[in-house]
Design a protein around this motif. Sequence first.
Motif, mmCIF file in Angstrom:
data_model
loop_
_atom_site.group_PDB
_atom_site.id
_atom_site.type_symbol
_atom_site.label_atom_id
_atom_site.label_comp_id
_atom_site.label_asym_id
_atom_site.label_seq_id
_atom_site.Cartn_x
_atom_site.Cartn_y
_atom_site.Cartn_z
ATOM 1 N N LEU A 1 1.074 4.170 -2.727
ATOM 2 C CA LEU A 1 0.884 5.550 -2.309
ATOM 3 C C LEU A 1 2.006 6.413 -2.850
ATOM 4 N N ASP A 2 3.229 5.916 -2.746
ATOM 5 C CA ASP A 2 4.363 6.669 -3.266
ATOM 6 C C ASP A 2 4.200 6.928 -4.750
ATOM 7 N N ILE B 1 1.689 9.634 -5.319
ATOM 8 C CA ILE B 1 2.090 11.001 -5.032
ATOM 9 C C ILE B 1 2.697 11.602 -6.286
ATOM 10 N N GLY B 2 3.479 10.770 -6.982
ATOM 11 C CA GLY B 2 4.065 11.233 -8.219
ATOM 12 C C GLY B 2 3.057 11.413 -9.339
ATOM 13 N N LEU C 1 -3.925 2.686 -6.915
ATOM 14 C CA LEU C 1 -4.663 2.873 -5.657
ATOM 15 C C LEU C 1 -6.117 3.212 -5.924
ATOM 16 N N CYS D 1 -2.584 10.831 -9.266
ATOM 17 C CA CYS D 1 -3.772 10.025 -9.061
ATOM 18 C C CYS D 1 -4.983 10.552 -9.792
ATOM 19 N N LEU E 1 0.825 -1.195 0.000
ATOM 20 C CA LEU E 1 0.000 0.000 0.000
ATOM 21 C C LEU E 1 0.865 1.253 0.000
ATOM 22 N N ARG E 2 1.909 1.209 0.801
ATOM 23 C CA ARG E 2 2.785 2.374 0.871
ATOM 24 C C ARG E 2 3.456 2.631 -0.469
#
Lengths: 155, 155
Positions: free
Chosen positions: A115-116, A119-120, A131, A123, A111-112
């Motif tokens: 998420l990373d 961020i780039g 995600l 989304c 998940l992390r």
Amino acid sequence: MPDRDPAPKLLTVGEVARRSGVAVSAVHFYERKGLIGGWRSSGNQRRYGRGTLRRIAIVKVAQQLGISLAEIGRRLASLPDDRTPAKADWARLAEAWRGDLDRRIVQLTRLRDNLDGCIGCGCLSMETCPLRNPDDALAARGPGPHYLDASKPLD
Amino acid sequence: MPDRDPAPKLLTVGEVARRSGVAVSAVHFYERKGLIGGWRSSGNQRRYGRGTLRRIAIVKVAQQLGISLAEIGRRLASLPDDRTPAKADWARLAEAWRGDLDRRIVQLTRLRDNLDGCIGCGCLSMETCPLRNPDDALAARGPGPHYLDASKPLD
DNA sequence: GCTTGACCTCAACTTTGGTTTAGGTTGCAT
DNA sequence: ATGCAACCTAAACCAAAGTTGAGGTCAAGC
């Protein structure tokens, strides 16, 4: 191995609470749920053996793993109630829970990483973000409730 | 940048539910909690914009991180309700939650390592086991409830 | 124009993990 | 023998995250 314990001191509920770090009401609660067991004094007050501290410690460790009290109770039921849990007993529990823990760590790590990536990526692109639900991707998985589950890639 | 959206199609609650993978009752619930917002038809039926799907996706991701709806709501409140959340909005949320996630992973990993050690040690020696309460170590931390917290070593 | 499925509100219920309160009893120290 | 802290039970309460049910309305296809 001689019996070195002629009169094993029993603990009151208050002592157990203080020494295990939980509230008295929680000790009552755990007993009602069958997680711990003890005896009663002649005046009906609770008396616990020292193994109870250990059992409560196990309960609290397992709770940190995200295991419900019901499940903890099921596992603890395999420990003998009347004697201190032995090394082998504990090892059995620990190994079972170790698997759960591994899975949770893997899931959170995945998940992390998603998420990373997001961020780039910002989304906002429905097609590429791992995600985000690509709108209908979940609906396409059949009926019933769906969860974004990091353990299964979204197509 | 011309307005490319002369009549943005609004979604019914059932469509939102199907496409986001949650139950209709959950959509109602999220709306009551202020996590999502929409409009009403002339006949008082819920109508949602497409950004709602995105918001619900964010809610579900955050829930996987173990974040409560209350906290999610607080964070989501920083997103504009009336327009689609933009890249920067999402990035802000994701970075905040990324920190939470990191901490949880570290904590669980530490717990796992302790667990591994304890499988070996048998967890019967009160002095050395990092998972077990050394009986009074917690009580020595002051009044109030105590938790075995893998993020703080026991002395 | 009517039927049927989707929708509406409000209130009650569910589960988990306990805490709080009320009213009464025990046990230890002095 | 008395006073006080610690104990007892039972029931009520709490928060989170919804679900379920009752009773009534809306919208869309035939």
